[in-house]
Design a protein around this motif. Structure first.
Motif, PDB file in Angstrom:
ATOM      1  N   ILE A  16       0.852  -1.203   0.000  1.00 24.74           N
ATOM      2  CA  ILE A  16       0.000   0.000   0.000  1.00 24.74           C
ATOM      3  C   ILE A  16       0.889   1.255   0.000  1.00 24.74           C
ATOM      4  CG2 ILE A  16      -1.732   1.294   1.331  1.00 24.74           C
ATOM      5  CD1 ILE A  16      -2.865  -1.406   2.217  1.00 24.74           C
ATOM      6  N   TYR A  17       1.945   1.246   0.824  1.00 25.27           N
ATOM      7  CA  TYR A  17       2.844   2.404   0.855  1.00 25.27           C
ATOM      8  C   TYR A  17       3.501   2.632  -0.519  1.00 25.27           C
ATOM      9  CZ  TYR A  17       2.393   2.670   5.958  1.00 25.27           C
ATOM     10  OH  TYR A  17       1.900   2.815   7.229  1.00 25.27           O
ATOM     11  N   GLU A  18       3.858   1.551  -1.194  1.00 23.37           N
ATOM     12  CA  GLU A  18       4.480   1.710  -2.526  1.00 23.37           C
ATOM     13  C   GLU A  18       3.504   2.352  -3.509  1.00 23.37           C
ATOM     14  OE1 GLU A  18       7.313  -2.181  -2.070  1.00 23.37           O
ATOM     15  OE2 GLU A  18       5.901  -2.158  -3.748  1.00 23.37           O
ATOM     16  N   LYS A  19       2.231   1.927  -3.426  1.00 20.68           N
ATOM     17  CA  LYS A  19       1.229   2.476  -4.344  1.00 20.68           C
ATOM     18  C   LYS A  19       0.963   3.951  -4.040  1.00 20.68           C
ATOM     19  CE  LYS A  19      -0.914  -1.828  -5.568  1.00 20.68           C
ATOM     20  NZ  LYS A  19      -1.956  -2.794  -5.321  1.00 20.68           N
ATOM     21  N   GLN A  20       0.954   4.292  -2.754  1.00 19.09           N
ATOM     22  CA  GLN A  20       0.770   5.708  -2.380  1.00 19.09           C
ATOM     23  C   GLN A  20       1.910   6.550  -2.965  1.00 19.09           C
ATOM     24  OE1 GLN A  20       0.926   5.780   1.902  1.00 19.09           O
ATOM     25  NE2 GLN A  20      -1.056   4.783   2.155  1.00 19.09           N
ATOM     26  N   GLU A  21       3.126   6.047  -2.794  1.00 20.81           N
ATOM     27  CA  GLU A  21       4.293   6.801  -3.272  1.00 20.81           C
ATOM     28  C   GLU A  21       4.223   7.016  -4.771  1.00 20.81           C
ATOM     29  OE1 GLU A  21       8.285   5.729  -2.066  1.00 20.81           O
ATOM     30  OE2 GLU A  21       7.515   4.999  -0.154  1.00 20.81           O
ATOM     31  N   ARG A  77       2.999  24.242   1.472  1.00 20.50           N
ATOM     32  CA  ARG A  77       1.856  25.170   1.524  1.00 20.50           C
ATOM     33  C   ARG A  77       1.580  25.615   2.967  1.00 20.50           C
ATOM     34  NH1 ARG A  77      -3.594  24.989   2.320  1.00 20.50           N
ATOM     35  NH2 ARG A  77      -3.381  22.895   3.200  1.00 20.50           N
ATOM     36  N   VAL A  78       1.465  24.646   3.878  1.00 26.35           N
ATOM     37  CA  VAL A  78       1.195  24.950   5.289  1.00 26.35           C
ATOM     38  C   VAL A  78       2.421  25.610   5.923  1.00 26.35           C
ATOM     39  CG1 VAL A  78       0.716  23.877   7.532  1.00 26.35           C
ATOM     40  CG2 VAL A  78      -0.500  23.079   5.487  1.00 26.35           C
ATOM     41  N   THR A  79       3.586  25.114   5.563  1.00 25.93           N
ATOM     42  CA  THR A  79       4.837  25.698   6.070  1.00 25.93           C
ATOM     43  C   THR A  79       4.876  27.192   5.776  1.00 25.93           C
ATOM     44  OG1 THR A  79       6.083  23.651   5.803  1.00 25.93           O
ATOM     45  CG2 THR A  79       7.352  25.681   5.740  1.00 25.93           C
ATOM     46  N   LEU A 122       6.259   8.890   6.872  1.00 24.46           N
ATOM     47  CA  LEU A 122       6.071   9.122   8.313  1.00 24.46           C
ATOM     48  C   LEU A 122       6.182   7.815   9.081  1.00 24.46           C
ATOM     49  CD1 LEU A 122       3.088  11.668   8.392  1.00 24.46           C
ATOM     50  CD2 LEU A 122       5.547  12.133   8.401  1.00 24.46           C
ATOM     51  N   GLN A 123       5.873   6.700   8.412  1.00 20.48           N
ATOM     52  CA  GLN A 123       5.943   5.388   9.066  1.00 20.48           C
ATOM     53  C   GLN A 123       7.383   5.040   9.473  1.00 20.48           C
ATOM     54  OE1 GLN A 123       5.043   6.024   5.961  1.00 20.48           O
ATOM     55  NE2 GLN A 123       5.842   4.574   4.481  1.00 20.48           N
ATOM     56  N   ASP A 124       8.373   5.749   8.886  1.00 23.63           N
ATOM     57  CA  ASP A 124       9.782   5.477   9.208  1.00 23.63           C
ATOM     58  C   ASP A 124      10.446   6.649   9.934  1.00 23.63           C
ATOM     59  OD1 ASP A 124       9.728   3.024   7.761  1.00 23.63           O
ATOM     60  OD2 ASP A 124       9.876   4.176   5.901  1.00 23.63           O
ATOM     61  N   TRP A 139      -3.579  16.322   6.529  1.00 25.91           N
ATOM     62  CA  TRP A 139      -3.988  15.589   5.322  1.00 25.91           C
ATOM     63  C   TRP A 139      -2.931  14.578   4.861  1.00 25.91           C
ATOM     64  CZ3 TRP A 139      -6.181  20.809   3.316  1.00 25.91           C
ATOM     65  CH2 TRP A 139      -7.535  20.901   3.678  1.00 25.91           C
ATOM     66  N   VAL A 140      -2.384  13.861   5.837  1.00 24.52           N
ATOM     67  CA  VAL A 140      -1.408  12.817   5.509  1.00 24.52           C
ATOM     68  C   VAL A 140      -1.596  11.568   6.379  1.00 24.52           C
ATOM     69  CG1 VAL A 140       0.385  13.763   7.042  1.00 24.52           C
ATOM     70  CG2 VAL A 140       1.060  12.361   5.088  1.00 24.52           C
ATOM     71  N   SER A 141      -2.251  11.704   7.549  1.00 24.70           N
ATOM     72  CA  SER A 141      -2.315  10.562   8.471  1.00 24.70           C
ATOM     73  C   SER A 141      -3.121   9.405   7.883  1.00 24.70           C
ATOM     74  CB  SER A 141      -2.910  10.973   9.821  1.00 24.70           C
ATOM     75  OG  SER A 141      -4.292  11.255   9.707  1.00 24.70           O
TER      76      SER A 141
HETATM   77  C1  LIG Z   1      -3.073  15.827   0.385  1.00 24.93           C
HETATM   78  S1  LIG Z   1      -1.332  16.190   0.317  1.00 24.93           S
HETATM   79  C2  LIG Z   1      -1.251  17.366   1.658  1.00 24.93           C
HETATM   80  C3  LIG Z   1      -0.004  18.208   1.633  1.00 24.93           C
HETATM   81  C4  LIG Z   1       0.072  19.259   2.746  1.00 24.93           C
HETATM   82  N1  LIG Z   1      -0.072  18.662   4.064  1.00 24.93           N
HETATM   83  C5  LIG Z   1      -0.961  20.329   2.547  1.00 24.93           C
HETATM   84  O1  LIG Z   1      -1.940  20.350   3.299  1.00 24.93           O
HETATM   85  O2  LIG Z   1      -0.771  21.146   1.647  1.00 24.93           O
HETATM   86  C6  LIG Z   1      -0.637  14.699   1.038  1.00 24.93           C
HETATM   87  C7  LIG Z   1       0.863  14.743   1.181  1.00 24.93           C
HETATM   88  O3  LIG Z   1       1.249  13.604   1.927  1.00 24.93           O
HETATM   89  C8  LIG Z   1       2.431  13.056   1.364  1.00 24.93           C
HETATM   90  N2  LIG Z   1       2.489  11.642   1.783  1.00 24.93           N
HETATM   91  C9  LIG Z   1       1.735  10.612   1.368  1.00 24.93           C
HETATM   92  N3  LIG Z   1       2.035   9.493   2.044  1.00 24.93           N
HETATM   93  C10 LIG Z   1       3.020   9.818   2.916  1.00 24.93           C
HETATM   94  C11 LIG Z   1       3.747   9.099   3.903  1.00 24.93           C
HETATM   95  N4  LIG Z   1       3.534   7.804   4.121  1.00 24.93           N
HETATM   96  N5  LIG Z   1       4.683   9.766   4.620  1.00 24.93           N
HETATM   97  C12 LIG Z   1       4.919  11.086   4.404  1.00 24.93           C
HETATM   98  N6  LIG Z   1       4.257  11.817   3.479  1.00 24.93           N
HETATM   99  C13 LIG Z   1       3.314  11.193   2.748  1.00 24.93           C
HETATM  100  C14 LIG Z   1       2.277  13.285  -0.113  1.00 24.93           C
HETATM  101  O4  LIG Z   1       3.522  13.231  -0.783  1.00 24.93           O
HETATM  102  C15 LIG Z   1       1.646  14.682  -0.118  1.00 24.93           C
HETATM  103  O5  LIG Z   1       2.633  15.666  -0.120  1.00 24.93           O
END
Ligand SMILES: C[S@@+](CC[C@H](N)C(=O)[O-])C[C@H]1O[C@@H](n2cnc3c(N)ncnc32)[C@H](O)[C@@H]1O
Length: 234
Positions: A16-21, A77-79, A122-124, A139-141
């Motif tokens: 699943i992590y590979e597909k997300q990446e 963006r948030v940064t 984030l898992q690592d 928007w990443v959890s």
């Molecule tokens: C919906 S975007 C949100 C980006 C940012 N938080 C924002 O609100 O503008 C999701 C982000 O999570 C990152 N992402 C996806 N899976 C991740 C993971 N397992 N660990 C870290 N980042 C991940 C993606 O590369 C992407 O940049």
């Protein structure tokens, strides 16, 4: 059992992590890409996040402004719009190399306020211990399995220093079970499950607000502020 559960039954977390990446590597390095095609969410999102941070300051859950980290930062963006104006240094972490590479251009002049940029899932990721005043996770959890969610939040707990907190800003499912998105391979969890995972991580919710002024028909979005279970109330 739903189609989604059938689909997931044979998938291992690393698959699943590979597909997300793979999915995120194909997304454009711009605000629209970060917001899944909903660029118009940017302003109301940042405005309500600012209000939430003001509330945390007022209630004594955020007392120092040296170091923050933006988890799943994307291009920043948030940064750029939320964290840099408040903190001395902001670190960024994201799994997608192209987003981190392109963040320099997006951040422009505020790049000088960036500390470290990490390319990792984030898992690592292990945040530096006792270092951050605010760990912002937006928007990443939903990209983490339940098990990795709990472990990541446990590590975040060690990463915050006294007077600091963790914020999760996330979509919330109104269903009983979590939803799975077959496009970006993420889960949207119901509030009760998120609260249960916080509990397992040893974290206590000190503030919980709903994002306002988003278009109808979208997932509810909530901001949760968290401190270690053993932490003192202000
Ligand atoms: C919906 S975007 C949100 C980006 C940012 N938080 C924002 O609100 O503008 C999701 C982000 O999570 C990152 N992402 C996806 N899976 C991740 C993971 N397992 N660990 C870290 N980042 C991940 C993606 O590369 C992407 O940049």
């Amino acid at each position: 059992m739903s189609d989604t559960s059938d689909f997931l039954e044979n998938e291992k977390p690393h698959e699943i992590y590979e597909k997300q990446e793979k999915y995120w590597a194909s997304v454009a390095s711009d605000v629209d890409g970060m917001l899944g095609g909903f660029e118009k969410l940017h302003s109301p999102d940042i405005n309500d996040s600012k209000k939430f941070i003001s509330l945390l300051k007022k209630n004594g859950f955020l007392s120092n402004f040296d170091h923050a980290i933006d988890c799943g930062s994307g291009i920043g963006r948030v940064t750029k719009h939320l964290l840099v104006p408040i903190f001395q240094k902001v670190d960024m972490i994201d799994v997608t190399e192209s987003f981190i590479e392109n963040s320099k251009k997006y951040l422009g002049l505020v790049e000088s306020k960036i500390g470290q940029k990490f390319i990792s899932g984030l898992q690592d990721f292990i945040p530096q211990e006792n270092y951050y005043d605010l760990i912002w996770i937006q928007w990443v959890s939903g990209h983490l399995t339940d098990e990795d969610f709990v472990k990541f939040f446990q590590r975040c707990k060690s990463g915050i220093r006294p007077g600091g907190c963790i914020v999760l800003k996330e979509n919330i499912s109104s269903a009983q079970e979590k939803d799975f998105d077959t496009q970006d391979h993420s889960w949207t969890r119901p509030r009760a499950l998120i609260l249960e995972l916080f509990k397992q991580a040893g974290l206590r919710v000190v503030s919980d607000r709903k994002q306002l002024h988003f278009p109808k028909g979208m997932y509810e979005v909530r901001m949760f502020a968290l401190v270690p279970e053993s932490g003192n109330d202000e």
